[in-house]
Write a protein that holds these residues in place. Structure first.
Motif, PDB file in Angstrom:
ATOM      1  N   VAL A 181      -5.997 -22.527  -4.215  1.00  0.00           N
ATOM      2  CA  VAL A 181      -4.756 -22.009  -3.575  1.00  0.00           C
ATOM      3  C   VAL A 181      -4.684 -22.713  -2.453  1.00  0.00           C
ATOM      4  O   VAL A 181      -5.659 -23.169  -1.627  1.00  0.00           O
ATOM      5  N   ARG A 182      -3.266 -22.881  -2.048  1.00  0.00           N
ATOM      6  CA  ARG A 182      -3.298 -23.600  -0.763  1.00  0.00           C
ATOM      7  C   ARG A 182      -3.336 -22.690   0.521  1.00  0.00           C
ATOM      8  O   ARG A 182      -2.851 -21.399   0.729  1.00  0.00           O
ATOM      9  N   ASP A 183      -3.859 -23.120   1.597  1.00  0.00           N
ATOM     10  CA  ASP A 183      -4.129 -22.478   3.060  1.00  0.00           C
ATOM     11  C   ASP A 183      -3.559 -23.258   3.946  1.00  0.00           C
ATOM     12  O   ASP A 183      -4.332 -23.988   4.614  1.00  0.00           O
ATOM     13  N   GLY A 184      -2.414 -23.328   4.099  1.00  0.00           N
ATOM     14  CA  GLY A 184      -1.645 -24.142   5.133  1.00  0.00           C
ATOM     15  C   GLY A 184      -1.715 -25.580   4.532  1.00  0.00           C
ATOM     16  O   GLY A 184      -0.907 -25.732   3.358  1.00  0.00           O
ATOM     17  N   GLU A 185      -2.371 -26.803   5.118  1.00  0.00           N
ATOM     18  CA  GLU A 185      -2.260 -28.019   4.540  1.00  0.00           C
ATOM     19  C   GLU A 185      -3.659 -28.330   3.882  1.00  0.00           C
ATOM     20  O   GLU A 185      -3.531 -29.380   3.200  1.00  0.00           O
ATOM     21  N   THR A 186      -4.430 -27.425   3.788  1.00  0.00           N
ATOM     22  CA  THR A 186      -5.517 -27.738   2.969  1.00  0.00           C
ATOM     23  C   THR A 186      -5.583 -26.690   1.561  1.00  0.00           C
ATOM     24  O   THR A 186      -4.736 -25.591   1.571  1.00  0.00           O
ATOM     25  N   ARG A 187      -6.380 -27.118   0.759  1.00  0.00           N
ATOM     26  CA  ARG A 187      -6.535 -26.055  -0.372  1.00  0.00           C
ATOM     27  C   ARG A 187      -8.023 -25.645  -0.400  1.00  0.00           C
ATOM     28  O   ARG A 187      -9.005 -26.173  -0.229  1.00  0.00           O
ATOM     29  N   VAL A 188      -8.060 -24.212  -0.690  1.00  0.00           N
ATOM     30  CA  VAL A 188      -9.284 -23.530  -0.669  1.00  0.00           C
ATOM     31  C   VAL A 188      -9.639 -23.064  -2.073  1.00  0.00           C
ATOM     32  O   VAL A 188      -8.676 -22.882  -2.851  1.00  0.00           O
TER      33      VAL A 188
ATOM     34  N   TYR B 201      -9.627 -20.681  -5.274  1.00  0.00           N
ATOM     35  CA  TYR B 201      -9.123 -19.455  -5.709  1.00  0.00           C
ATOM     36  C   TYR B 201     -10.224 -18.525  -6.321  1.00  0.00           C
ATOM     37  O   TYR B 201     -10.826 -19.035  -7.294  1.00  0.00           O
TER      38      TYR B 201
ATOM     39  N   GLU C  65       0.116 -18.497  -6.188  1.00  0.00           N
ATOM     40  CA  GLU C  65       0.352 -19.827  -5.619  1.00  0.00           C
ATOM     41  C   GLU C  65      -0.879 -20.698  -5.951  1.00  0.00           C
ATOM     42  O   GLU C  65      -1.101 -21.975  -5.516  1.00  0.00           O
TER      43      GLU C  65
END
Length: 454
Positions: free
Chosen positions: A65-72, A74, A325
């Motif tokens: 999932v997107r966290d701002g400009e980075t992906r983490v 889910y 998302e």
């Protein structure tokens, strides 16, 4: 009305003909029948399809999932991500999905949900058993053979391959390229027949005079029983009574059958966007390194298929809490992994340029991180020190400049102010360039100058 009902009862749809593999749908100019079953008899097709399916199905897959400009990641990750079909391994599920997409041009996944709407199981459907159409609102509906209920996009995931304008179903490679696949199949069958019917002695027997039908049959059967088949192809033939043997078989080299089979494999490689050298064609690697070859294959061959699967199946994550998302992602790093020397050179550049840390490099190499604070800090170029100490280099340069200015006769205080250095208190000792340190009295350092004339 009667005739209409008669034709309705005798109508044959595309899926029925496709599954049957009858000449009416898949007859070719090479006199071979090509369908999704017989096409696997072509060695190159089997190799290309299994190579793509096995490569993609064994890649690591995770949800993000997107966290701002980075992906983490889910989390919690739905169970179907790791095990889409509860009765099959994950690799077998995606293998079947990709085979359907490559050969039929369409892939259908039946979605089973619980009362809360959460996905509990996924199965890959036979594409020949699914009919697709649009309802009055333009939404897709699926009619599955054996089910009376019309299914919606909530029940079936539809992944088409190449779609013609105005069409719904994807274009089948088996149907569109049946002439190419049929030629390859015909060449393989010709080669098998060539060795099975005799290598060097295929021809006719000329006999002076007339023979009865029984005599001609005995002569032919007796000759075949001794020489027919590749195991007997090199036995010495003996004819009597003035009979002569005239070979009528064409030499494979003269007929260019070997070159034709070589080209047939290249046609299959082009059809599935597979580098020919991966299908064991010698002398077809046009890149300077295996890394560049894999990069080209991943970019132009695998990535389009992977992107279609990711986009279609990511929609299922929206049925999980907080997954609106979220998205699925295959990890392609293993396919793009270079040799140890190239990786070391790339890591060195990353460390010296300041966009990789030591622990970043260790993670990329599947090594345990170092339990030190400096291993998680980037280094600045040139000095290659921790970023917290990056001012040491600039400070050293300023000090060297101040030394040269003071030695040239400029006032120390003015030099420090000009260079932005903080004022510092001098010890009062003359520099060693003017007086040896051993001659200076530390209690009265100016005593060495008392006798000098000012």
């Amino acid at each position: 009305m009667v005739f209409n009902k008669l034709f309705e009862q005798r109508a044959i749809d595309f899926q029925t003909v496709f599954e049957s593999g009858d000449d009416i749908a898949f007859g070719t100019l090479s006199a071979t029948n090509v369908d999704e079953k017989t096409v696997f008899q072509v060695n190159a097709v089997y190799s290309a399809v299994s190579l793509i399916a096995d490569t993609i199905s064994t890649l690591p897959l995770d949800s993000f999932v997107r966290d701002g400009e980075t992906r983490v990641p889910y989390r919690p990750k739905p169970l179907w991500v790791s095990s889409p079909d509860v009765d099959l391994p994950r690799e077998a599920f995606y293998n079947s999905l990709i085979v359907s997409l490559l050969l039929d041009g369409n892939a259908f996944i039946r979605v089973f949900s619980n009362r809360r709407g959460e996905v509990v199981n996924l199965t890959v459907l036979n594409p020949t058993h699914v009919e697709v159409k649009r309802n009055a609102l333009g939404r897709l509906q699926f009619i599955l053979e054996g089910e009376e209920k019309v299914l919606s996009h909530e029940d079936v995931i539809f992944i088409p391959d190449l779609v013609r304008p105005g069409q719904i179903r994807g274009e089948s490679r088996t149907k569109a390229l049946k002439e190419n696949f049929g030629l390859a199949l015909a060449l393989e069958r010709f080669a098998a027949t060539f060795f099975g019917m005799g290598t060097n002695l295929s021809g006719i027997i000329e006999f002076p005079g007339n023979l009865t039908a029984e005599q001609a049959s005995n002569l032919a059967s007796g000759f075949d029983s001794r020489h027919k088949g590749w195991r007997r192809g090199h036995r010495t033939g003996v004819l009597s009574g003035g009979a002569t043997f005239k070979a009528t078989q064409i030499d494979p080299a003269a007929s260019q059958s070997l070159e034709a089979r070589h080209m047939a494999v290249e046609d299959v490689a082009r059809a599935f966007n597979v580098p020919p050298h991966l299908l064991a064609l010698p002398g077809t690697n046009s890149y300077a390194s295996v890394e560049q070859t894999n990069l080209a294959w991943v970019t132009h061959g695998l990535r389009p298929i992977i992107t279609k699967i990711e986009g279609a199946m990511s929609k299922l994550l929206a049925r999980s809490p907080g997954g609106e998302e979220a998205f699925l992602k295959f990890n392609l790093d293993g396919l793009l992994r270079a040799d140890i020397q190239s990786r070391s050179s790339a890591y060195a550049t990353g460390l010296q340029s300041g966009f990789l840390t030591i622990n970043d490099v260790r993670r990329l190499e599947d090594l345990s991180p170092m339990d030190t604070e400096s291993a998680d800090k980037v280094r600045v170029p040139l000095a290659n020190v921790n970023i917290d100490d990056s001012n040491v280099t600039a400070l050293k340069s300023k000090i060297e400049g101040a030394q040269k200015l003071v030695a040239a006769g400029f006032q120390p205080a003015d030099v420090l102010e000009m260079l932005g250095l903080p004022p510092i208190v001098h010890t009062g000792l003359p520099p060693s360039a003017l007086q040896q340190v051993t001659a200076i009295d530390p209690i009265d350092p100016e005593s060495v100058y008392k006798d000098e004339v000012v």
